[in-house]
Design a protein around this motif. Sequence first.
Motif, PDB file in Angstrom:
ATOM      1  N   ILE A  34       0.837  -1.201   0.000  1.00 25.77           N
ATOM      2  CA  ILE A  34       0.000   0.000   0.000  1.00 25.77           C
ATOM      3  C   ILE A  34       0.874   1.254   0.000  1.00 25.77           C
ATOM      4  O   ILE A  34       0.633   2.192  -0.766  1.00 25.77           O
ATOM      5  N   ILE A  35       1.896   1.265   0.837  1.00 33.78           N
ATOM      6  CA  ILE A  35       2.804   2.420   0.908  1.00 33.78           C
ATOM      7  C   ILE A  35       3.550   2.591  -0.409  1.00 33.78           C
ATOM      8  O   ILE A  35       3.723   3.714  -0.898  1.00 33.78           O
ATOM      9  N   VAL A  36       3.997   1.489  -1.011  1.00 33.29           N
ATOM     10  CA  VAL A  36       4.691   1.544  -2.305  1.00 33.29           C
ATOM     11  C   VAL A  36       3.756   2.124  -3.366  1.00 33.29           C
ATOM     12  O   VAL A  36       4.158   2.991  -4.146  1.00 33.29           O
ATOM     13  N   ALA A  37       2.515   1.669  -3.382  1.00 33.37           N
ATOM     14  CA  ALA A  37       1.552   2.175  -4.368  1.00 33.37           C
ATOM     15  C   ALA A  37       1.303   3.673  -4.177  1.00 33.37           C
ATOM     16  O   ALA A  37       1.291   4.435  -5.158  1.00 33.37           O
ATOM     17  N   ILE A  38       1.120   4.104  -2.944  1.00 31.79           N
ATOM     18  CA  ILE A  38       0.897   5.528  -2.667  1.00 31.79           C
ATOM     19  C   ILE A  38       2.113   6.346  -3.095  1.00 31.79           C
ATOM     20  O   ILE A  38       1.972   7.415  -3.708  1.00 31.79           O
ATOM     21  N   THR A  39       3.305   5.846  -2.789  1.00 30.66           N
ATOM     22  CA  THR A  39       4.539   6.541  -3.161  1.00 30.66           C
ATOM     23  C   THR A  39       4.647   6.695  -4.672  1.00 30.66           C
ATOM     24  O   THR A  39       4.965   7.779  -5.177  1.00 30.66           O
ATOM     25  N   LEU A  40       4.375   5.616  -5.410  1.00 34.10           N
ATOM     26  CA  LEU A  40       4.476   5.677  -6.868  1.00 34.10           C
ATOM     27  C   LEU A  40       3.425   6.589  -7.476  1.00 34.10           C
ATOM     28  O   LEU A  40       3.701   7.310  -8.444  1.00 34.10           O
TER      29      LEU A  40
END
Length: 61
Positions: A36-42
């Motif tokens: 989830i954090i990776v998706a938000i960051t991207l």
Amino acid sequence: MTKVRLDGIMAIFAYVVLLGFVGILFGHVPRWDLGIIVAITLVLAGWDFWSMATGRKSDHH
């Protein structure tokens, strides 16, 4: 090469490096909360890149 073209190439390179980094990170630590954090960051980095590329945002002081 013009400054605008070089800035665009560097921005694309930086986004690709970020993609590679978080891809490797998520590949080695496959947890749903990290995903989830990776998706938000991207998404946020992509949105910033897109707004700079289309001229909607300027970093000139």
